[in-house]
Design an enzyme around this catalytic site. Structure first.
Site, short mmCIF file in Angstrom:
data_model
loop_
_atom_site.label_atom_id
_atom_site.label_comp_id
_atom_site.label_asym_id
_atom_site.label_seq_id
_atom_site.Cartn_x
_atom_site.Cartn_y
_atom_site.Cartn_z
N ASP A 17 -1.45 8.68 -1.65
CA ASP A 17 -1.32 9.84 -2.55
C ASP A 17 -2.16 10.95 -1.97
O ASP A 17 -3.39 10.84 -1.88
CB ASP A 17 -1.82 9.43 -3.95
CG ASP A 17 -2.07 10.63 -4.87
OD1 ASP A 17 -1.72 11.77 -4.51
OD2 ASP A 17 -2.64 10.41 -5.96
N HIS A 36 0.84 -1.19 0.00
CA HIS A 36 0.00 0.00 0.00
C HIS A 36 0.88 1.25 0.00
O HIS A 36 2.09 1.19 0.21
CB HIS A 36 -0.92 0.03 1.23
CG HIS A 36 -1.92 -1.09 1.27
ND1 HIS A 36 -3.07 -1.09 0.52
CD2 HIS A 36 -1.93 -2.23 2.00
CE1 HIS A 36 -3.75 -2.20 0.76
NE2 HIS A 36 -3.08 -2.91 1.66
N HIS A 80 -7.97 -0.56 -5.04
CA HIS A 80 -7.72 -0.12 -3.67
C HIS A 80 -8.64 1.03 -3.28
O HIS A 80 -9.12 1.09 -2.14
CB HIS A 80 -6.25 0.29 -3.51
CG HIS A 80 -5.32 -0.88 -3.40
ND1 HIS A 80 -4.41 -1.03 -2.38
CD2 HIS A 80 -5.16 -1.97 -4.19
CE1 HIS A 80 -3.72 -2.15 -2.55
NE2 HIS A 80 -4.16 -2.73 -3.66
N HIS A 90 -26.94 17.15 -0.90
CA HIS A 90 -28.12 18.00 -0.69
C HIS A 90 -28.62 17.76 0.73
O HIS A 90 -28.66 16.62 1.20
CB HIS A 90 -29.21 17.63 -1.71
CG HIS A 90 -30.50 18.36 -1.52
ND1 HIS A 90 -30.73 19.61 -2.04
CD2 HIS A 90 -31.64 18.01 -0.86
CE1 HIS A 90 -31.96 20.00 -1.72
NE2 HIS A 90 -32.54 19.05 -1.01
N HIS A 146 -5.68 9.05 -1.06
CA HIS A 146 -6.09 7.68 -1.35
C HIS A 146 -4.87 6.81 -1.61
O HIS A 146 -3.76 7.30 -1.86
CB HIS A 146 -7.04 7.63 -2.56
CG HIS A 146 -6.45 8.11 -3.85
ND1 HIS A 146 -5.67 7.30 -4.67
CD2 HIS A 146 -6.51 9.33 -4.46
CE1 HIS A 146 -5.30 8.00 -5.73
NE2 HIS A 146 -5.78 9.23 -5.63
N CYS A 147 -5.07 5.51 -1.54
CA CYS A 147 -4.01 4.56 -1.85
C CYS A 147 -3.82 4.52 -3.36
O CYS A 147 -4.79 4.62 -4.12
CB CYS A 147 -4.37 3.18 -1.32
SG CYS A 147 -3.00 2.00 -1.33
N GLU A 202 -28.66 25.00 -2.90
CA GLU A 202 -29.59 23.92 -2.58
C GLU A 202 -28.91 22.56 -2.71
O GLU A 202 -29.15 21.64 -1.93
CB GLU A 202 -30.81 23.98 -3.49
CG GLU A 202 -30.46 23.96 -4.98
CD GLU A 202 -31.67 24.14 -5.87
OE1 GLU A 202 -32.70 23.47 -5.62
OE2 GLU A 202 -31.59 24.94 -6.81
N THR A 203 -28.06 22.43 -3.72
CA THR A 203 -27.31 21.22 -4.00
C THR A 203 -25.95 21.65 -4.51
O THR A 203 -25.84 22.63 -5.23
CB THR A 203 -28.02 20.36 -5.08
OG1 THR A 203 -29.34 20.05 -4.62
CG2 THR A 203 -27.27 19.08 -5.36
N MET A 246 -10.03 2.73 0.33
CA MET A 246 -8.84 3.46 0.74
C MET A 246 -8.82 4.91 0.27
O MET A 246 -8.09 5.29 -0.65
CB MET A 246 -7.58 2.72 0.27
CG MET A 246 -7.46 1.34 0.89
SD MET A 246 -5.80 0.65 0.76
CE MET A 246 -4.94 1.53 2.07
N HIS A 300 -3.69 14.51 -2.47
CA HIS A 300 -3.96 15.50 -3.50
C HIS A 300 -3.52 16.90 -3.06
O HIS A 300 -3.37 17.79 -3.90
CB HIS A 300 -5.44 15.52 -3.85
CG HIS A 300 -5.88 14.32 -4.64
ND1 HIS A 300 -7.11 14.25 -5.27
CD2 HIS A 300 -5.26 13.15 -4.91
CE1 HIS A 300 -7.23 13.09 -5.89
NE2 HIS A 300 -6.12 12.39 -5.67
N HIS A 320 -28.11 13.80 -4.28
CA HIS A 320 -29.37 14.10 -4.96
C HIS A 320 -29.50 13.44 -6.33
O HIS A 320 -30.39 13.80 -7.11
CB HIS A 320 -29.62 15.60 -5.06
CG HIS A 320 -31.09 15.95 -4.98
ND1 HIS A 320 -31.95 15.76 -6.03
CD2 HIS A 320 -31.83 16.43 -3.97
CE1 HIS A 320 -33.17 16.14 -5.68
NE2 HIS A 320 -33.12 16.54 -4.42
#
Length: 376
Positions: free
Chosen positions: A132, A129, A179, A289, A169-170, A313-314, A184, A134, A340
């Site tokens: 990463d 494993h 993964h 939402h 994430h992996c 709203e969303t 992950m 971001h 939604h």
């Protein structure tokens, strides 16, 4: 090519215009510390803070506003491979997790701080494993520097040089999608040192932060249409990959299980409290939402040096990103927080509840007349 070029130009123009309007106010919260490069001897002198991570939907204690020099914030996270039940029918997932939960714990620092993560791949695991981030710069977000086999651990340090919510994430070579959809992923939140602000620079604060990790899961079925149960992670691989390649998830869930954020697991708040909802999806787009409420202030892309939008709203969370929304609750009751795409919410599981205590406000809403027989 012409159409693509036009769209790119139009998008950049709109972004530049919006950014120019908000830049003076937002720039105040961006410290020079994020732009200054420190030497190893200088970094060694920084204050260290050790953080104990907590399982989602909760977020560990943190400061919304900080002053002074950057800090080194220490985290320790264990990779746990285990079988998990993902619905009330007993369907199981051979999961790969950070710290045993879907999503992994949310880590919070302030812009200019250093994240120092010790990543532990338990000896009981079967797979290699890594992670990463971001929000990190270089080496595939740290993935190239964090490869660990079962029974190994590694420590990575990186500078949190931009503010926002970021997916981690992996990302092991040749196995990234598996993964990620096996559990992950998580969120790193980097708060501005001066705290969150509205587009004109007024402070925005929250009483509670909750983290929601949305997952599309791919559980194989047998010849009779029943979900299969696997004894090991390796045994599940071939069938799971086959289902993944259809791009048709069997479940779409919040925090690892259908109903994870309902009942005893429902999020809690009180009238007058402001909640920060941190929503991540490492693989697919989603549309959070809040039924009966709104996003008072929303960073749809999750980047706090950009001005938040008001009264949504969303909101749209792009696959591979995390967004953030602030809402101050004004009425008591049970609110539904959902994706939604209503089919994914009601039929696949992407929904949860927020239970709010307090006094009802008739000025905001009142049933003027109860249901009764129709009249001519």
């Amino acid at each position: 090519m012409e159409r693509r070029s036009f769209l790119k130009t139009a998008g950049l123009g709109a972004m530049a215009s919006s950014a120019a309007m908000a830049a003076p106010a937002l720039a105040k919260g961006k410290p020079a510390a994020t732009d200054k490069f420190l030497s190893e001897p200088e970094i060694a002198k920084l204050k260290r803070i050790k953080v104990d991570l907590v399982a989602p939907p909760m977020v560990h204690k943190h400061e919304q506003v900080v002053t002074g020099a950057p800090r080194i914030v220490e985290f320790r996270m264990e990779i746990v491979e285990k079988k998990m039940v993902i619905d009330d029918k007993g369907t199981t997932l051979q999961a790969m997790t950070f710290n045993g939960s879907l999503p992994g714990p949310t880590m919070v620092v302030n812009a200019g701080d250093y994240v120092e993560l010790t990543l532990v791949n338990l000896a009981s695991n079967a797979m290699p494993h890594n992670v990463d981030f971001h929000g990190a710069t270089g080496a595939l977000g740290g993935a190239k520097l964090t490869n660990v086999n079962p029974g190994e651990q590694v420590t990575l340090r990186f500078k949190a040089d931009r503010a926002g919510t970021f997916v981690y994430h992996c990302a092991p070579e040749g196995m990234v999608p598996w993964h990620v959809v096996a559990g992950m992923s998580g969120t790193l939140m980097v708060l501005p040192r001066g705290g969150l602000k509205d587009p004109v620079g007024n402070p925005l604060r929250y009483d509670t932060a909750y983290t929601i990790g949305e997952f599309d899961l791919y559980i194989p079925k047998d010849a009779d249409g029943k979900y299969k149960d696997y004894k090991t992670l390796a045994e599940s691989y071939t069938d799971t990959m086959e289902v993944m390649r259809t791009l048709l998830p069997s479940h779409v869930v919040f925090n690892g299980k259908v109903g994870a954020l309902t009942g005893e697991g429902a999020l809690k708040a009180k009238v007058g409290e402001t909640v920060l909802f941190i929503h991540s999806q490492a693989n697919r787009d989603t549309r959070p939402h809040l039924i009966g409420g709104h996003g008072d202030w929303v960073w749809e892309t999750g980047k706090f040096d950009n001005p938040p939008e008001r009264d949504l709203e969303t909101w749209f969370i792009r696959g591979g990103s995390a967004g953030a929304a602030l809402y101050t609750f004004k009425q008591p009751g049970v609110y539904a927080y959902l994706n939604h795409n209503l089919i994914e919410a009601f039929e696949f599981g992407a929904a949860g509840h927020v239970v709010v205590e307090g006094k009802w406000n008739d000025d905001l809403m009142k049933q003027v007349k109860a249901p009764g027989p129709t009249t001519a």
